[in-house]
Design a protein around this motif. Structure first.
Motif, mmCIF file in Angstrom:
data_model
loop_
_atom_site.group_PDB
_atom_site.id
_atom_site.type_symbol
_atom_site.label_atom_id
_atom_site.label_comp_id
_atom_site.label_asym_id
_atom_site.label_seq_id
_atom_site.Cartn_x
_atom_site.Cartn_y
_atom_site.Cartn_z
ATOM 1 N N UNK A 47 0.830 -1.205 0.000
ATOM 2 C CA UNK A 47 0.000 0.000 0.000
ATOM 3 C C UNK A 47 0.866 1.257 0.000
ATOM 4 N N UNK A 48 1.906 1.250 0.826
ATOM 5 C CA UNK A 48 2.810 2.399 0.876
ATOM 6 C C UNK A 48 3.546 2.589 -0.452
ATOM 7 N N UNK A 49 3.981 1.484 -1.035
ATOM 8 C CA UNK A 49 4.687 1.551 -2.319
ATOM 9 C C UNK A 49 3.751 2.073 -3.410
ATOM 10 N N UNK A 50 2.512 1.586 -3.420
ATOM 11 C CA UNK A 50 1.539 2.058 -4.410
ATOM 12 C C UNK A 50 1.300 3.556 -4.260
ATOM 13 N N UNK A 51 1.207 4.012 -3.017
ATOM 14 C CA UNK A 51 0.998 5.444 -2.763
ATOM 15 C C UNK A 51 2.184 6.258 -3.259
ATOM 16 N N UNK A 52 3.393 5.792 -2.964
ATOM 17 C CA UNK A 52 4.591 6.502 -3.418
ATOM 18 C C UNK A 52 4.684 6.520 -4.935
ATOM 19 N N UNK A 53 4.334 5.394 -5.567
ATOM 20 C CA UNK A 53 4.373 5.345 -7.028
ATOM 21 C C UNK A 53 3.353 6.297 -7.639
ATOM 22 N N UNK A 54 2.175 6.386 -7.008
ATOM 23 C CA UNK A 54 1.157 7.308 -7.523
ATOM 24 C C UNK A 54 1.620 8.756 -7.366
ATOM 25 N N UNK A 55 2.221 9.055 -6.213
ATOM 26 C CA UNK A 55 2.756 10.404 -6.012
ATOM 27 C C UNK A 55 3.850 10.716 -7.032
ATOM 28 N N UNK A 56 4.674 9.716 -7.318
ATOM 29 C CA UNK A 56 5.734 9.906 -8.319
ATOM 30 C C UNK A 56 5.139 10.153 -9.695
ATOM 31 N N UNK A 57 4.023 9.468 -9.994
ATOM 32 C CA UNK A 57 3.395 9.661 -11.308
ATOM 33 C C UNK A 57 2.799 11.054 -11.428
ATOM 34 N N UNK A 58 2.222 11.554 -10.326
ATOM 35 C CA UNK A 58 1.702 12.921 -10.325
ATOM 36 C C UNK A 58 2.833 13.895 -10.661
ATOM 37 N N UNK A 59 3.970 13.720 -9.993
ATOM 38 C CA UNK A 59 5.115 14.588 -10.260
ATOM 39 C C UNK A 59 5.667 14.376 -11.663
ATOM 40 N N UNK A 60 5.529 13.150 -12.174
ATOM 41 C CA UNK A 60 6.011 12.873 -13.530
ATOM 42 C C UNK A 60 5.250 13.693 -14.555
ATOM 43 N N UNK A 61 3.922 13.778 -14.401
ATOM 44 C CA UNK A 61 3.134 14.576 -15.348
ATOM 45 C C UNK A 61 3.462 16.058 -15.208
ATOM 46 N N UNK A 62 3.749 16.504 -13.984
ATOM 47 C CA UNK A 62 4.203 17.885 -13.796
ATOM 48 C C UNK A 62 5.565 18.075 -14.466
ATOM 49 N N UNK A 63 6.405 17.066 -14.335
ATOM 50 C CA UNK A 63 7.726 17.092 -14.975
ATOM 51 C C UNK A 63 7.574 17.168 -16.494
ATOM 52 N N UNK A 64 6.648 16.381 -17.034
ATOM 53 C CA UNK A 64 6.423 16.395 -18.483
ATOM 54 C C UNK A 64 5.960 17.772 -18.957
ATOM 55 N N UNK A 65 5.052 18.389 -18.185
ATOM 56 C CA UNK A 65 4.551 19.715 -18.548
ATOM 57 C C UNK A 65 5.678 20.741 -18.504
ATOM 58 N N UNK A 66 6.521 20.648 -17.465
ATOM 59 C CA UNK A 66 7.634 21.581 -17.350
ATOM 60 C C UNK A 66 8.663 21.364 -18.461
ATOM 61 N N UNK A 67 8.877 20.103 -18.819
ATOM 62 C CA UNK A 67 9.806 19.795 -19.916
ATOM 63 C C UNK A 67 9.306 20.387 -21.226
ATOM 64 N N UNK A 68 8.016 20.227 -21.468
ATOM 65 C CA UNK A 68 7.432 20.774 -22.696
ATOM 66 C C UNK A 68 7.538 22.297 -22.699
ATOM 67 N N UNK A 69 7.301 22.888 -21.523
ATOM 68 C CA UNK A 69 7.419 24.336 -21.386
ATOM 69 C C UNK A 69 8.852 24.783 -21.648
ATOM 70 N N UNK A 70 9.804 24.042 -21.105
ATOM 71 C CA UNK A 70 11.210 24.381 -21.297
ATOM 72 C C UNK A 70 11.585 24.324 -22.774
ATOM 73 N N UNK A 71 11.134 23.282 -23.458
ATOM 74 C CA UNK A 71 11.445 23.141 -24.881
ATOM 75 C C UNK A 71 10.844 24.288 -25.689
ATOM 76 N N UNK A 288 -1.578 13.981 -33.625
ATOM 77 C CA UNK A 288 -0.717 14.609 -32.630
ATOM 78 C C UNK A 288 -1.497 14.876 -31.349
ATOM 79 N N UNK A 289 -1.021 14.305 -30.249
ATOM 80 C CA UNK A 289 -1.633 14.536 -28.941
ATOM 81 C C UNK A 289 -0.711 15.396 -28.093
ATOM 82 N N UNK A 290 -1.273 16.130 -27.135
ATOM 83 C CA UNK A 290 -0.424 16.868 -26.189
ATOM 84 C C UNK A 290 0.409 15.899 -25.367
ATOM 85 N N UNK A 291 1.378 16.432 -24.632
ATOM 86 C CA UNK A 291 2.310 15.568 -23.918
ATOM 87 C C UNK A 291 1.775 15.034 -22.606
ATOM 88 N N UNK A 292 0.994 15.811 -21.859
ATOM 89 C CA UNK A 292 0.591 15.376 -20.522
ATOM 90 C C UNK A 292 -0.824 14.812 -20.503
#
Length: 360
Positions: A47-71, A288-292
């Protein structure tokens, strides 16, 4: 008469006190140990691992948006810098012309104020002085006006370039912070898994494999008994999407990546995160789809949230913040890139809370 009583052994009282203190310490230690938090169970760790992975995925989509913004900012900065270079050349050319005019007037005894006007650091303010325009010829005034206009454009472009560079720097710093946070959550999840026994880890892996096998069986069953009886190792699931359609092509591309590893920020062709798989698969279909996942939620026609209304190829967006996405393939199943440590696979379309269904 002197007393002949035998003296007490030296230090006996002190020894007694130390012995009592040691016994008390042992008792307290045992009591503390008895009340220590027990090690988490296998299910609690999962359960803890699943929660951490979900939190990481949330940050991953934020990371993707920031990467697209940077580009995007990098492209804008490059374009503005090119414009600044061209504009600087334009201004320098006009400055050269003004210098020639001023030098010629000086040689021929021209009006000193004209020379000042030509070489002024602020032509605009000088031109506003009373009678200034009467002291220069119309052609010279035109050159001065052109210089003033071009210099204004150059200053504006330089200011815009500075703003974009500052924005780019802030975005780059955010990317670094997001990446460190993602890696931190994934490392913590791995540490929790490492705390389990080998048997417990094997049990969790077996449960994951069974879940994937069940989802694959349901997806294959959509094709009827003949299809379901074929070699279970095959991963090419044919779905009821119109032949030759973008949806059919996207599903074919996505299913060709079954078993590919999940990697945050990855959009193929060998590894994917959830939105990266959708973007890559539809790109193979010419769409063509958006990134996030959040942006993909707005990339098409909304079908609501009822899976009964979904068609193969639809994107199913999950969770309230829309941080996960999968592709519907029919028979109540999706294909998606779940999370770190779990490869691209089939899953029940209702395994997660649905936020929106979109038809690209």
């Amino acid at each position: 008469m002197a007393s002949h009583r035998r003296p007490k052994p030296a230090g006996r009282a002190r020894v007694s006190i130390l012995t009592a203190a040691a016994a008390t310490a042992v008792a307290l230690s045992a009591q503390t140990g008895a009340h220590a938090d027990p090690a988490p169970t296998k299910d609690q760790v999962k359960q803890q691992v699943d929660t951490l992975n979900e939190q990481a995925e949330v940050k991953t989509e934020e990371f993707n948006a920031a990467t697209e913004r940077e580009q995007g900012l990098q492209k804008q900065v490059s374009q503005i810098q090119d414009q600044v270079a061209r504009q600087q050349a334009q201004v320098s050319g006009i400055q050269g012309t003004l210098g020639e005019i001023a030098a010629e007037q000086y040689r021929t005894g021209g009006i000193p104020q004209t020379v000042q006007l030509m070489l002024s650091a602020s032509p605009d303010s000088f031109l506003n002085q009373a009678g200034a325009m009467n002291q220069v010829g119309s052609s010279q005034a035109d050159v001065l006006k052109a210089f003033k206009d071009e210099q204004g454009k150059l200053d504006q472009q330089k200011s815009e370039a500075e703003q974009k560079l500052a924005e780019l720097d802030a975005t780059t710093k955010r990317l670094k912070a997001d990446k460190e946070e993602i890696l931190g959550k994934l490392a913590k999840a791995q540490s929790l898994l490492d705390s389990l026994t080998q048997k417990e880890r094997d049990d969790l892996a077996a449960a994951e494999a069974k879940s994937a096998a069940d989802a694959k069986a349901k997806a294959t069953a959509a094709q009827g008994p003949e299809r379901a009886s074929r070699d279970s190792a095959r991963t090419d699931v044919v779905v009821n999407a119109p032949a030759g359609s973008h949806a059919a092509a996207a599903i074919a591309a996505a299913t060709s990546k079954l078993g590919s590893p999940y990697s945050y920020g990855a959009a193929g062709p060998s590894a994917f995160d959830c939105s990266g798989l959708m973007k890559w698969a539809y790109a193979q279909a010419g769409v063509s789809l958006p990134r996030t996942s959040q942006d993909q939620a707005g990339a098409g026609t909304s079908i609501g949230t009822n899976v009964a209304n979904a068609q193969p190829g639809d994107l199913i967006i999950y969770y309230g913040d829309q941080h996960h996405v999968g592709m519907y393939i029919g028979n109540g199943q999706i294909i998606h890139a779940p999370r770190t440590g779990v490869p691209v696979r089939y899953e029940s379309a209702t395994a997660m809370p649905i936020s929106k269904i979109v038809r690209p």
